[in-house]
Enzyme design. Structure first.
Site, PDB file in Angstrom:
ATOM      1  N   SER A  92       0.797  -1.226   0.000  1.00  0.00           N
ATOM      2  CA  SER A  92       0.000   0.000   0.000  1.00  0.00           C
ATOM      3  C   SER A  92       0.829   1.274   0.000  1.00  0.00           C
ATOM      4  O   SER A  92       0.266   2.370  -0.111  1.00  0.00           O
ATOM      5  CB  SER A  92      -0.925   0.019   1.220  1.00  0.00           C
ATOM      6  N   THR A 215      -2.318   3.165   3.133  1.00  0.00           N
ATOM      7  CA  THR A 215      -1.508   4.380   3.180  1.00  0.00           C
ATOM      8  C   THR A 215      -0.848   4.340   4.537  1.00  0.00           C
ATOM      9  O   THR A 215      -1.315   3.639   5.422  1.00  0.00           O
ATOM     10  CB  THR A 215      -2.436   5.620   3.136  1.00  0.00           C
ATOM     11  N   THR A 233       1.724   7.022   0.226  1.00  0.00           N
ATOM     12  CA  THR A 233       0.846   5.943  -0.261  1.00  0.00           C
ATOM     13  C   THR A 233       1.117   5.608  -1.718  1.00  0.00           C
ATOM     14  O   THR A 233       1.647   6.440  -2.466  1.00  0.00           O
ATOM     15  CB  THR A 233      -0.632   6.394  -0.149  1.00  0.00           C
ATOM     16  N   ARG A 243      -4.770   9.517 -11.407  1.00  0.00           N
ATOM     17  CA  ARG A 243      -5.634   9.851 -10.256  1.00  0.00           C
ATOM     18  C   ARG A 243      -4.771  10.229  -9.048  1.00  0.00           C
ATOM     19  O   ARG A 243      -3.805   9.549  -8.703  1.00  0.00           O
ATOM     20  CB  ARG A 243      -6.512   8.653  -9.913  1.00  0.00           C
ATOM     21  N   ASP A 246      -5.976  11.764  -1.584  1.00  0.00           N
ATOM     22  CA  ASP A 246      -5.918  12.793  -0.546  1.00  0.00           C
ATOM     23  C   ASP A 246      -4.527  12.950   0.054  1.00  0.00           C
ATOM     24  O   ASP A 246      -4.200  14.008   0.609  1.00  0.00           O
ATOM     25  CB  ASP A 246      -6.887  12.449   0.587  1.00  0.00           C
ATOM     26  N   THR A 266      -6.322   7.855   6.165  1.00  0.00           N
ATOM     27  CA  THR A 266      -6.217   6.793   5.173  1.00  0.00           C
ATOM     28  C   THR A 266      -7.643   6.427   4.768  1.00  0.00           C
ATOM     29  O   THR A 266      -8.600   6.811   5.422  1.00  0.00           O
ATOM     30  CB  THR A 266      -5.489   5.550   5.716  1.00  0.00           C
ATOM     31  N   GLY A 267      -7.747   5.639   3.706  1.00  0.00           N
ATOM     32  CA  GLY A 267      -9.074   5.268   3.231  1.00  0.00           C
ATOM     33  C   GLY A 267      -9.404   5.995   1.939  1.00  0.00           C
ATOM     34  O   GLY A 267      -8.504   6.517   1.269  1.00  0.00           O
TER      35      GLY A 267
HETATM   36  N1  ASP Z   1      -6.176   7.573   0.907  1.00  0.00           N
HETATM   37  C1  ASP Z   1      -5.516   6.838  -0.126  1.00  0.00           C
HETATM   38  C2  ASP Z   1      -5.996   7.327  -1.444  1.00  0.00           C
HETATM   39  O1  ASP Z   1      -7.154   7.611  -1.601  1.00  0.00           O
HETATM   40  C3  ASP Z   1      -5.724   5.378  -0.090  1.00  0.00           C
HETATM   41  C4  ASP Z   1      -5.774   4.770   1.246  1.00  0.00           C
HETATM   42  O2  ASP Z   1      -5.460   5.358   2.244  1.00  0.00           O
HETATM   43  O3  ASP Z   1      -6.164   3.628   1.331  1.00  0.00           O
HETATM   44  O4  ASP Z   1      -5.202   7.352  -2.349  1.00  0.00           O
END
Ligand code: ASP
Length: 362
Positions: A92, A215, A233, A243, A246, A266-267
């Site tokens: 990740s 991340t 990340t 793309r 955040d 994260t997310g």
């Molecule tokens: N926040 C990260 C993104 O959208 C991905 C993640 O944290 O899982 O790129």
């Protein structure tokens, strides 16, 4: 034998939340009338990461050496992030991260230094294992905050960063598997007449379907009370080429205020960008909320937005935060994994489990 593979006893390693504000309870505050910022008296220095695996623990150990010898939060977060970025097993972040839909690993990272109110970030950076360090150079050696794509790569090259193919055998295999299974209407996979029409995967690459969020956030406060943070990340797996999530967006995936604290996310980055979540969390702390409460406030804010529109949509954010007093917090959407962080302070290396607050489903 420890169950977490770290050499630590599980009970020693996990420090559980007992509810709202538990991060604050865990360490306690120095009474105001004692004045000053006494090393260790209230959890400072402190470093945390959202990573809870062995690499996250190693990252905290190595970064702690910097803080423990009087080093800066900024140096400590860079060290911690780099340990995770170069781990080929971590799918990740950095080297070995899952690629975009074209099989190209594109990394996003940001850094913020509370002491100088300065920030830097890179987005869609290819071929460099340590994007957090490139972001630091953007912050320290330019008057810009954000560099993207080829410009970010050229910038890294100019400082002598080594280029590598960031796909490992493992991450390439995961991508090839995804590409073959993506749909029936393309030509990837076995010849049409050999396909299993019963819905089985015969003839395709074996293995689980993988779709990754993932991340790492690394946040620290040093013995001078200065605060720094990094978010780094490989972003969403199989994302559309170009793309940007955040993580490199200051205020979304990361924010630091030297008077208050720091937060990281994260997310699903799209939610985090729209909600300016890390900035929101730090501002909540500025208003007197504990790191734990502020992380929960941000989840609630996002959930409420979506509930008004689609009850079926399940956001997936995890937020982490620290404050200047060495308190910490973590909150995550229920059903999206544990709300844990790894932290290191003078008490040792531990994990803290925050709260999983919301089940948002139809
Ligand atoms: N926040 C990260 C993104 O959208 C991905 C993640 O944290 O899982 O790129």
């Amino acid at each position: 034998m420890s169950s977490n593979g770290s050499g630590l006893d599980r009970r020693e390693f996990f420090r559980h939340s007992v509810g709202m504000g538990a991060g604050a309870l865990a360490l306690g505050r120095l009474p105001a009338d004692l004045g000053g910022r006494v090393r260790g008296a209230h959890g400072v220095p402190l470093i945390i990461t959202s990573h809870t695996n062995e690499t996250g623990q190693n990252a905290m150990r190595e970064a702690w050496e910097i803080l423990d010898s009087g080093g800066s939060a900024l140096d400590a977060v860079e060290k911690g992030a780099n340990v995770i970025e170069v781990d080929p097993e971590d799918s990740s972040v950095g080297y070995g991260g899952l690629p975009n839909e074209d099989g190209v690993v594109q990394l996003d990272a940001s850094i913020m230094d509370g002491r100088t109110y300065n920030a830097g970030s890179v987005a869609s950076l290819e071929n460099i294992k340590t994007p957090a360090s490139v972001a630091r150079l953007v912050m320290e050696r330019t008057d810009h905050v954000m560099l993207v794509g080829k410009g970010a790569l050229d910038f890294a090259r100019s400082f002598g960063f080594e280029e590598n193919n960031l796909l490992t055998a493992k991450s390439r295999e995961a991508w090839l598997r995804w590409r073959e299974r993506r749909g029936e209407s393309d030509d990837w996979g076995p010849p049409d007449h050999l396909r299993d029409r019963g819905g089985n995967q015969t003839g395709f690459l074996d293995g689980p379907d993988e779709f990754h969020y993932g991340t790492t956030n690394v946040l620290a406060v040093d013995e001078n009370g200065d605060i720094a943070g990094i978010t780094t990340t490989s972003g969403l797996s199989w994302k559309i080429n170009g793309r940007i999530g955040d993580s490199p967006v200051i205020g979304a995936g990361l924010y630091v205020d030297n008077e208050v604290g720091a937060a990281g996310a994260t997310g699903r980055g799209e939610d985090v960008i729209k909600s300016c979540a890390s900035y929101y969390i730090v501002m909540r702390m500025r208003d007197g909320r504990s790191p734990q409460q502020a992380c929960e406030d941000a989840l609630e804010m996002i959930v409420n937005k979506y509930r008004a529109i689609s009850n079926d949509f399940i956001p997936s954010e995890k937020f982490v935060a620290i404050n200047k007093d060495g308190e910490y917090g973590c909150a995550r959407m229920r059903g999206r994994g544990a709300a844990r962080i790894t932290f290191r302070n003078e008490d040792g290396l531990e994990a803290y489990e925050g709260t999983q607050r919301y089940q948002v489903s139809g």
